[in-house]
Scaffold this motif. Structure first.
Motif, short mmCIF file in Angstrom:
data_model
loop_
_atom_site.label_atom_id
_atom_site.label_comp_id
_atom_site.label_asym_id
_atom_site.label_seq_id
_atom_site.Cartn_x
_atom_site.Cartn_y
_atom_site.Cartn_z
N ASN A 392 1.10 -1.82 -0.33
CA ASN A 392 -0.32 0.04 0.37
C ASN A 392 0.98 1.42 0.17
O ASN A 392 0.23 2.10 -0.48
N SER A 393 2.04 1.06 0.12
CA SER A 393 2.95 2.10 0.11
C SER A 393 3.20 3.35 -1.38
O SER A 393 2.71 2.35 -2.37
N LYS A 394 3.22 4.37 -1.24
CA LYS A 394 3.46 5.44 -2.73
C LYS A 394 4.67 5.31 -2.56
O LYS A 394 5.54 5.61 -3.77
N ILE A 395 5.36 5.84 -1.29
CA ILE A 395 7.09 5.40 -1.84
C ILE A 395 7.66 4.07 -0.68
O ILE A 395 7.84 4.00 0.46
N ILE A 396 8.99 4.05 -1.35
CA ILE A 396 9.95 2.63 -0.77
C ILE A 396 11.02 3.62 -0.73
O ILE A 396 11.61 3.79 -2.15
N TYR A 397 12.16 3.75 -0.11
CA TYR A 397 13.25 4.40 0.32
C TYR A 397 14.06 2.42 0.05
O TYR A 397 14.27 2.38 1.21
N VAL A 398 15.25 3.02 -0.11
CA VAL A 398 16.30 2.27 -0.22
C VAL A 398 17.17 2.24 0.32
O VAL A 398 18.54 3.63 -0.02
N THR A 399 18.18 1.98 1.18
CA THR A 399 19.66 2.03 1.38
C THR A 399 20.35 1.45 1.63
O THR A 399 20.39 0.63 2.19
N ILE A 400 22.03 1.37 1.32
CA ILE A 400 23.27 0.22 1.25
C ILE A 400 23.79 0.95 2.14
O ILE A 400 24.18 1.65 1.52
N ASN A 401 24.58 -0.18 2.92
CA ASN A 401 25.50 0.01 3.73
C ASN A 401 27.21 -0.86 3.26
O ASN A 401 26.52 -1.83 3.74
N TYR A 402 28.06 -0.17 3.34
CA TYR A 402 29.24 -1.78 2.70
C TYR A 402 30.59 -1.20 3.24
O TYR A 402 30.87 0.29 2.17
N LYS A 403 31.12 -1.77 3.91
CA LYS A 403 32.25 -1.24 4.84
C LYS A 403 32.42 0.37 5.57
O LYS A 403 33.21 0.76 5.04
N GLY A 404 31.21 0.58 6.21
CA GLY A 404 31.76 1.99 6.14
C GLY A 404 30.75 3.18 5.57
O GLY A 404 30.45 3.78 5.66
N THR A 405 30.69 2.35 4.36
CA THR A 405 30.10 3.87 3.04
C THR A 405 28.79 3.88 3.21
O THR A 405 27.48 2.27 2.83
N GLN A 406 27.89 4.52 3.49
CA GLN A 406 26.41 4.93 2.92
C GLN A 406 26.00 5.01 2.43
O GLN A 406 26.91 6.19 1.61
N SER A 407 24.75 4.54 1.72
CA SER A 407 24.74 5.15 0.28
C SER A 407 23.75 6.65 0.67
O SER A 407 23.27 6.39 1.41
N LYS A 408 23.23 7.35 -0.70
CA LYS A 408 22.66 7.48 -0.29
C LYS A 408 20.40 7.19 -0.85
O LYS A 408 20.98 6.38 -1.46
N PRO A 409 19.72 7.54 -0.44
CA PRO A 409 18.87 6.26 -0.11
C PRO A 409 17.96 6.34 -1.88
O PRO A 409 18.17 7.60 -2.87
N GLY A 410 17.37 5.13 -2.59
CA GLY A 410 17.38 5.06 -3.48
C GLY A 410 15.44 5.52 -3.38
O GLY A 410 15.27 4.69 -3.06
N LYS A 411 15.25 6.35 -4.54
CA LYS A 411 13.52 6.11 -4.09
C LYS A 411 13.04 5.04 -5.16
O LYS A 411 13.26 5.30 -6.39
N ILE A 412 12.07 4.65 -4.73
CA ILE A 412 10.99 3.65 -5.30
C ILE A 412 9.64 4.55 -5.06
O ILE A 412 9.42 4.34 -4.51
N GLU A 413 8.81 4.47 -6.25
CA GLU A 413 7.32 5.35 -6.67
C GLU A 413 7.07 4.71 -6.88
O GLU A 413 7.05 3.62 -8.09
N LEU A 414 6.04 3.87 -6.27
CA LEU A 414 4.61 2.78 -6.52
C LEU A 414 3.79 3.22 -7.24
O LEU A 414 2.63 4.56 -6.43
N LYS A 415 3.25 2.55 -8.18
CA LYS A 415 1.84 3.62 -9.16
C LYS A 415 1.19 1.78 -8.56
O LYS A 415 0.94 0.94 -9.73
N HIS A 416 -0.47 2.34 -8.22
CA HIS A 416 -1.13 0.99 -8.33
C HIS A 416 -2.04 1.31 -9.61
O HIS A 416 -2.98 2.13 -8.82
N LEU A 417 -1.49 0.20 -10.28
CA LEU A 417 -2.70 0.72 -11.77
C LEU A 417 -3.52 -0.77 -12.49
O LEU A 417 -2.82 -1.19 -12.23
N ASN A 418 -4.42 -0.53 -13.73
CA ASN A 418 -4.84 -1.72 -13.96
C ASN A 418 -4.27 -1.99 -15.16
O ASN A 418 -3.55 -0.79 -15.53
N ARG A 419 -3.41 -3.60 -14.52
CA ARG A 419 -3.39 -3.13 -16.31
C ARG A 419 -3.45 -3.04 -17.72
O ARG A 419 -4.53 -2.87 -18.14
#
Length: 635
Positions: A392-419
């Motif tokens: 039901n979320s419209k936006i999900i943010y993804v972050t990654i941490n690798y050996k102390g290096t933190q990424s900027k959030p990746g933004k996923i926009e979800l659109k709920h549509l009929n096919r």
């Protein structure tokens, strides 16, 4: 958009004929090529007996007839093997002899089937008295040895565009030609070129550098990281000095100097060089944190061999790893639908990270839920795939941490549509031999449909797909397993009949590029000078193996002389069937109705331009440039 098909210009779909009892459909590529396959798809519907259909392909000095028997409500495929056909107008004629009666024909375009030619030299920099070794690899659209029916020649030119040597009337029994040219003492130094001609047309060109100079009697290397971060306490600068004339190991004095971007000497230390090598730690806490880069300069002083200097730039960066987190949007059509979010992680120098390292991933749906954290790994290409479930979320943010290096959030926009109606490839990253999920959605109901796939200019798949229990539906999900012929890009054409109309949809999908053949090398990690090296090569039977042995630094610093896999795959993308069409070049003959009136102009892709190669100003020796057709190589 729903589309109905008597003159179907989409995909070059030329359709002529009167309405008859039952339906026939004949689909083929819109163009013919010398020395290639020409596949024809034949289907019948609402026919309750076997249908005999004759197919004739006719052109200048070429005519071939094939008769196919199509069972009721089914499809058949047949293939014309084209030899060295000539330019001109070609016609595909079809006639129904029994079961369904019709006559139809369509013109085809002749496309010159030039081979894909690639040049490989043993190195990129030569001096007088060297020998230039080169290979010519000639491939067709199937990445097999191309059949060349014209004169193939290789021309070697100096920097003044003067022809130095010609290799004419080259025969390619295995698709590979290997040649060599011994440079003389009276050469014109600068950039030379190696050119490959098919008849009068140049198909490949590679630049090499010829420089008249003498090799120094010594070798001096400085090994230091190209990138460092202030989170590290220190880095090590390793210096190595080797002289071929030395009969024993020699000691000397090593002076390490740290120089700023403004040429200010920051640090200067003197060390003893024992056994011609030294590892010197450089403490970062003594350097200014505002620096962007420094130059590490090492001077080695020997009584017998004088003073020699080598330098290398070291750049200070915030992180040693780059994490690309793209933003994306995704259309969710079902509540539990799952898709893939792909991030890319690599070292600052561009090299991939270790696939065995754990990577912490956090998914944050914002105010719609609690963050979720888990660990994952990258694949061999440094890509990290995260499975995301539609919610039901419209936006999900993804972050990654690798050996102390933190990424900027990746933004996923979800659109709920009929096919939307159409044919949709749901699998995001198709790969060879792994099934992909495809969905057909239409405003018209159907209980079966035909799927035709075009790859590299020819039909590589066609089949009738039935809805379970022959139920009438407006959507159906099915699977197809991509084959090698669908790589790197394939075109899908789906159709069915409803109330005398042909309803059809089309789409394009990419398949991960990879070679069909594989090769593995087995050799000792270290060997002593002067011994015979046994190299085991594991590959497919009857493979042609070309061996290039180079000094490691030469291979890492300069690769323009070698083959480029990405260029080969790009050239495969240019192999298209040329017709009037929206997506791919198919011509279709049928007796069904349609409503399409707009005619599209094809976009013809040209071969990628040949780039002028640049070379490093260093000399490296080649120790192997051999060809074999066996498994164990000894040299």
């Amino acid at each position: 958009m729903v589309k109905f098909a008597e003159l179907l210009p989409i995909w070059g779909l030329f359709i002529v004929g009167a309405q008859a009892k039952g339906y026939y459909t004949i689909t083929s590529p819109g163009s013919v090529r010398p020395n290639s396959k020409f596949s024809v798809h034949v289907s019948v519907f609402d026919i309750w007996e076997n249908s005999r259909i004759s197919l004739t392909l006719q052109g200048p000095q070429y005519e071939k007839f094939i008769e196919v028997v199509v069972p009721p409500n089914s499809v058949q495929n047949t293939t014309f093997e084209l030899g060295d056909i000539t330019n001109g107008v070609y016609t595909l004629m079809a006639q129904g002899l029994s079961g369904i009666f019709f006559e139809n024909s369509t013109n085809l375009e002749f496309v010159e089937n030039l081979p894909m030619i690639y040049l490989q030299t043993d190195k990129a920099l030569y001096r007088s008295s060297d020998t230039i070794y080169f290979r010519i690899i000639c491939l067709d659209q199937y990445l097999l040895p191309a059949k060349v029916n014209q004169s193939l020649s290789v021309v070697l030119k100096d920097s003044q565009n003067i022809i130095i040597e010609r290799f004419d009337n080259i025969a390619l029994n295995t698709g590979v030609y290997k040649g060599e040219y011994k440079l003389t003492g009276n050469i014109v130094p600068d950039e030379w070129s190696v050119q490959v001609f098919l008849g009068q047309k140049m198909l490949a060109k590679k630049f090499v550098e010829v420089k008249d100079y003498e090799l120094p009697p010594f070798e001096m290397d400085l090994d230091a990281p190209s990138y460092v971060t202030f989170r590290e306490a220190q880095f090590v600068a390793s210096v190595r000095f080797r002289n071929e004339a030395m009969n024993s190991l020699t000691s000397g004095r090593c002076i390490l100097t740290i120089i700023s971007k403004t040429n200010e000497i920051i640090n200067r230390r003197i060390h003893h060089l024992n056994n011609c090598k030294k590892g010197i730690p450089v403490n970062l806490n003594k350097l200014e944190r505002v620096m962007q880069n420094i130059m590490v300069n090492v001077t080695v002083q020997f009584k017998a061999h004088g003073t020699h200097t080598v330098s290398k730039f070291v750049r200070f960066v915030p992180n040693l790893y780059i994490i690309n987190m793209p933003s994306m949007s995704y259309e969710c059509h079902e509540p539990n639908e799952v898709f893939v979010y792909r991030a890319h992680i690599y070292n600052y120098n561009g090299n991939p990270i270790d696939g065995g390292d754990e990577i912490r991933v956090t998914l944050n749906p914002g105010t719609n839920g609690m963050p979720e954290t888990f660990f994952s790994h990258v694949n061999d290409e440094g890509c990290l795939d995260v499975q995301i479930k539609c919610s039901n979320s419209k936006i999900i943010y993804v972050t990654i941490n690798y050996k102390g290096t933190q990424s900027k959030p990746g933004k996923i926009e979800l659109k709920h549509l009929n096919r939307k109606e159409g044919v949709h490839v749901n699998t995001q990253f198709p790969t060879i031999d792994n099934a992909i999920e495809v969905q057909l959605a239409s405003r018209e109901t159907f209980n079966s449909f035909v799927c035709v796939i075009l790859g590299r200019g020819d039909i590589v798949y066609s089949n009738i797909i039935d809805v379970p229990n022959r139920a009438w539906r407006q959507t159906h999900t099915f699977s197809i397993t991509p084959t090698y012929e669908m790589m790197p890009e394939a075109h899908m054409f789906v159709y069915f009949f409803k109330n005398g109309n042909m309803v059809y949809y089309e789409t394009t999908f990419s398949v991960k590029s990879e070679f069909q053949n594989t090769i593995f090398l087995d050799t000792p990690e270290t060997i002593k000078p002067g011994i015979i090296l046994s190299l085991n090569v594991f590959t497919e039977p009857n493979s042609y193996v070309g061996l290039l042995g180079m000094e490691e630094n030469a291979f890492n610093l300069q690769s323009e002389n070698n083959l480029n896999a990405r260029q080969i795959f790009r050239d495969l993308s240019n192999v298209q069937s040329k017709t009037t069409g929206v997506i791919a070049g198919l011509v279709t003959m049928t007796n069904a109705n349609h409503d399409l009136v707009k005619i599209y102009t094809p976009v013809i892709k040209e071969r990628a331009p040949i780039r002028k190669q640049t070379t490093q100003r260093n000399y490296f020796e080649t120790f192997a440039f051999n060809d074999y057709v066996r498994y164990i190589i000894v040299f």
